[in-house]
Design an enzyme around this catalytic site. Structure first.
Site, PDB file in Angstrom:
ATOM      1  N   ASN A  44       0.843  -1.203   0.000  1.00 27.45           N
ATOM      2  CA  ASN A  44       0.000   0.000   0.000  1.00 27.45           C
ATOM      3  C   ASN A  44       0.878   1.254   0.000  1.00 27.45           C
ATOM      4  O   ASN A  44       2.103   1.155  -0.015  1.00 27.45           O
ATOM      5  CB  ASN A  44      -0.962  -0.032   1.195  1.00 27.45           C
ATOM      6  CG  ASN A  44      -0.212  -0.098   2.502  1.00 27.45           C
ATOM      7  OD1 ASN A  44       0.443   0.857   2.907  1.00 27.45           O
ATOM      8  ND2 ASN A  44      -0.263  -1.264   3.164  1.00 27.45           N
ATOM      9  N   ALA A  66       1.531   0.971  11.698  1.00 26.94           N
ATOM     10  CA  ALA A  66       1.785   0.303  10.416  1.00 26.94           C
ATOM     11  C   ALA A  66       0.493   0.114   9.629  1.00 26.94           C
ATOM     12  O   ALA A  66      -0.570  -0.104  10.207  1.00 26.94           O
ATOM     13  CB  ALA A  66       2.432  -1.061  10.671  1.00 26.94           C
ATOM     14  N   LYS A  79     -13.778   1.077  15.316  1.00 29.44           N
ATOM     15  CA  LYS A  79     -12.471   0.394  15.447  1.00 29.44           C
ATOM     16  C   LYS A  79     -11.957   0.490  16.875  1.00 29.44           C
ATOM     17  O   LYS A  79     -11.424  -0.485  17.423  1.00 29.44           O
ATOM     18  CB  LYS A  79     -11.446   1.016  14.492  1.00 29.44           C
ATOM     19  CG  LYS A  79     -11.381   0.301  13.167  1.00 29.44           C
ATOM     20  CD  LYS A  79     -10.384   0.900  12.212  1.00 29.44           C
ATOM     21  CE  LYS A  79     -10.788   0.490  10.796  1.00 29.44           C
ATOM     22  NZ  LYS A  79     -10.104   1.245   9.774  1.00 29.44           N
TER      23      LYS A  79
END
Ligand code: CTP
Length: 397
Positions: free
Chosen positions: A210, A275, A337
């Site tokens: 990505n 990350a 989340k």
């Protein structure tokens, strides 16, 4: 708390009988978290061996200004830049005179001149030498230059005399060194930070990844180190320089990163999961390069472990900060989340625009915790990192 965590202390050992106490000083500095390198003068080497200092400091001892190999890389300038503080213990009458007169006659005196780091000296010599007009005059000159002088102790001396000139106690010297640095809520804390774009191999030459550059994570690494933390940096693919004061571990794939995090998590106080980890990876990695002879190519992907979620499930979990990269319904998704992963705070990164978020130098984020929300306006990633840590410290430490 270890107030000297991450700090680089350059210890000069000059010619005094009390040079034999230098290993103890190194140990006391290390106990407080410091990394120590030693410069041993010719006089110092008469009283303590290079080997002893090397073994205790776990670094090569420096002694020669004219060492061809070291000077090819401008060794004395590198040492001068490496030091956060220079301590000379013991400081002999001769080294004191070199400092007072600004000489560059050996490695130690040259490094002192070439360094912007603060200087502390701990004189040690015979009591009559210490009381002499010349030494008193040199000490006065040195004191006027903002150099810290640790006065010697008074008492019985190796030569049989009694009076001032004994090297100050190693614990006191280390404590005075520590006082020169400011401490913060993160001083001595162990922090693990993941960053960069995970890389999932398809075959020996191709991969899935990505756009994350690792710059936001590295800004957090740099800021945590600046605030005195001991940082473990687990990085995947990054477009930024590593910080050599961190303990750096490369882990390219989600699976490898998961393993590296789990191996290092037990001693951590804080985990920052920055990350950009791939949620899926190819079920089978082709042994040979895949050929383009078929019309369609089907890649079967299997889910990767969720590192942040697994850390949050640990019975003794550290404080955790996650990141949420979102392109749609950012606030709602980030809140979800925060709840689902079970972390203490989440940093919402709206990556729908090209201006901030992934692979750029600026960012705009929202700090979210269970009952708190604060927007951090668009600025450099270094400043965003500083602000995130400020809020986190205020709310959790
Ligand atoms: N994360 C992780 N392990 C994964 C995936 C993500 O540790 N396998 C962490 C990231 O480092 C980040 C947080 O989880 O701190 C959220 O990552 P993000 O990519 O925003 O979300 P995902 O959990 O992957 O969910 P989705 O892709 O559905 O948005």
């Amino acid at each position: 708390m270890k107030p000297l965590t991450n700090k680089h202390i350059l210890l000069g050992v000059s010619g005094s009988i009390s040079a034999y106490k230098a290993p103890d000083i190194i140990r006391r500095l290390q106990d407080l978290g410091a990394k120590v390198q030693v410069i041993l003068t010719q006089g110092g080497a008469k009283f303590i061996t290079e080997h002893a200092l090397q073994s205790i400091s776990q670094n090569q001892v420096h002694s020669n200004l004219w060492d061809k190999k070291a000077e090819l890389a401008m060794g004395h300038i590198q040492l001068a830049k490496w030091a956060d503080l220079i301590l000379i213990a013991p400081t002999s009458a001769n080294t004191l005179a070199n400092i007072a007169s600004g000489k560059a006659c050996d490695l130690l005196s040259s490094v002192i001149l070439a360094s912007a780091a603060p200087l502390i000296i701990a004189p040690a010599m015979n009591q009559q030498m210490f009381k002499s007009n010349a030494v008193s005059g040199n000490l006065k000159t040195i004191a006027s230059r903002n150099i810290t002088i640790i006065s010697p102790d008074d008492g019985a001396q190796a030569c049989g005399d009694i009076g001032p000139g004994r090297l100050a106690d190693a614990n006191n010297i280390a404590a005075i060194v520590a006082q020169q640095f400011h401490t913060t809520e993160l001083t001595g804390k162990n922090i693990l930070i993941t960053l960069g774009a995970s890389v999932e191999a398809i075959d020996p030459v191709r991969y899935i990844s990505n756009h994350s550059s690792g710059k936001m994570g590295m800004a957090l690494v740099n800021n945590c180190i600046e605030l005195g933390a001991s940082v473990t940096c687990i990085y995947a693919n990054i477009q930024t320089e590593l910080n050599q004061r961190a303990s750096n571990i490369q882990a390219l794939s989600a699976k490898k990163m998961h393993k590296a995090v789990m191996e290092n998590i037990s001693k951590q106080d804080i985990f920052i999961s920055c990350a950009a980890v791939a949620d899926f990876s190819p079920k089978n990695i082709a042994k040979d390069k895949i050929k383009k002879n078929a019309d369609d190519l089907k890649l079967i992907l299997k889910p990767n472990p969720d590192i942040l979620q697994d850390v949050c499930k640990l019975p003794k979990k550290p404080l955790t900060i996650g990141f949420a990269a979102e392109t749609k319904n950012p606030l709602e998704n980030a809140k979800l989340k925060l709840k689902n992963k079970g972390c203490d705070a989440i940093i919402l990164n709206d990556v729908s625009g090209a201006d901030f978020g992934l692979n750029v130098d600026e960012n705009e984020v929202v700090f979210l915790s269970q009952n708190y929300q604060q927007k951090i306006a668009k600025t450099s990633k270094q400043k965003i990192a500083k602000k995130i840590l400020e809020i986190f410290i205020r709310k959790f430490l």
